[in-house]
Scaffold this motif. Sequence first.
Motif, mmCIF file in Angstrom:
data_model
loop_
_atom_site.group_PDB
_atom_site.id
_atom_site.type_symbol
_atom_site.label_atom_id
_atom_site.label_comp_id
_atom_site.label_asym_id
_atom_site.label_seq_id
_atom_site.Cartn_x
_atom_site.Cartn_y
_atom_site.Cartn_z
ATOM 1 N N GLN A 59 7.463 4.786 -6.326
ATOM 2 C CA GLN A 59 8.547 4.473 -5.845
ATOM 3 C C GLN A 59 8.865 4.478 -4.190
ATOM 4 O O GLN A 59 9.438 3.405 -3.941
ATOM 5 C CB GLN A 59 9.591 5.446 -6.414
ATOM 6 N N GLN A 60 8.041 5.207 -3.694
ATOM 7 C CA GLN A 60 7.996 5.217 -2.222
ATOM 8 C C GLN A 60 7.251 3.959 -1.724
ATOM 9 O O GLN A 60 7.679 3.311 -0.762
ATOM 10 C CB GLN A 60 7.199 6.489 -1.642
ATOM 11 N N GLN A 61 6.297 3.489 -2.470
ATOM 12 C CA GLN A 61 5.670 2.127 -2.202
ATOM 13 C C GLN A 61 6.746 1.049 -2.127
ATOM 14 O O GLN A 61 6.667 0.153 -1.379
ATOM 15 C CB GLN A 61 4.359 1.967 -2.588
ATOM 16 N N HIS A 63 9.898 1.060 -2.488
ATOM 17 C CA HIS A 63 11.218 1.058 -1.339
ATOM 18 C C HIS A 63 10.454 0.507 -0.040
ATOM 19 O O HIS A 63 11.282 -0.044 0.698
ATOM 20 C CB HIS A 63 11.475 2.555 -1.469
ATOM 21 N N TYR A 64 9.292 0.899 0.207
ATOM 22 C CA TYR A 64 8.709 0.580 1.737
ATOM 23 C C TYR A 64 8.907 -0.979 1.533
ATOM 24 O O TYR A 64 9.367 -1.775 2.641
ATOM 25 C CB TYR A 64 7.607 1.146 2.074
#
Length: 150
Positions: A59-61, A63-64
């Motif tokens: 999810q973080q990847q 989003h980035y």
Amino acid sequence: MSGQLNRAEPAMPVTAYKTYRILSPVQTHFRPATCVEAGCAAYLNGWVSTIDETTVLGQQQAHYIRKQSGRGFTEERLPTGLTRFVFEAGQRCFSGDHHVRLDRPELYVVQGGDWRGNPTGEKRQHTSARDWIEDFGEHQQTLADEMKRG
């Protein structure tokens, strides 16, 4: 697998050996480089990143990539539930760790011992490849002579 090397038992004590190395340390012989300077394959051809958005890291990847990366891409949801991001060629990759070699000569290093250590503390650097090769040949001959004597 334990990651240990399978080494033959040395025939002589560690003090009878020397380690010969030719070095080009990253810190002194290379500098940071752009994708263009490094001939980066991702920059030249584009690349694909497949992300699992069911995980926090995924999810973080994602989003980035979508909101902060500033890179051009297309996005596709795969039947497996993963998200595939296809990045266009001609843009900075995510590595950020490219280096190019500086025009500096290699370091020709000789130190006492082998993989077991350097109990004598001997360490020197030759100023030329020729001197290093000569030193290496002389040491090889010393070892051969020693082995003949038993």
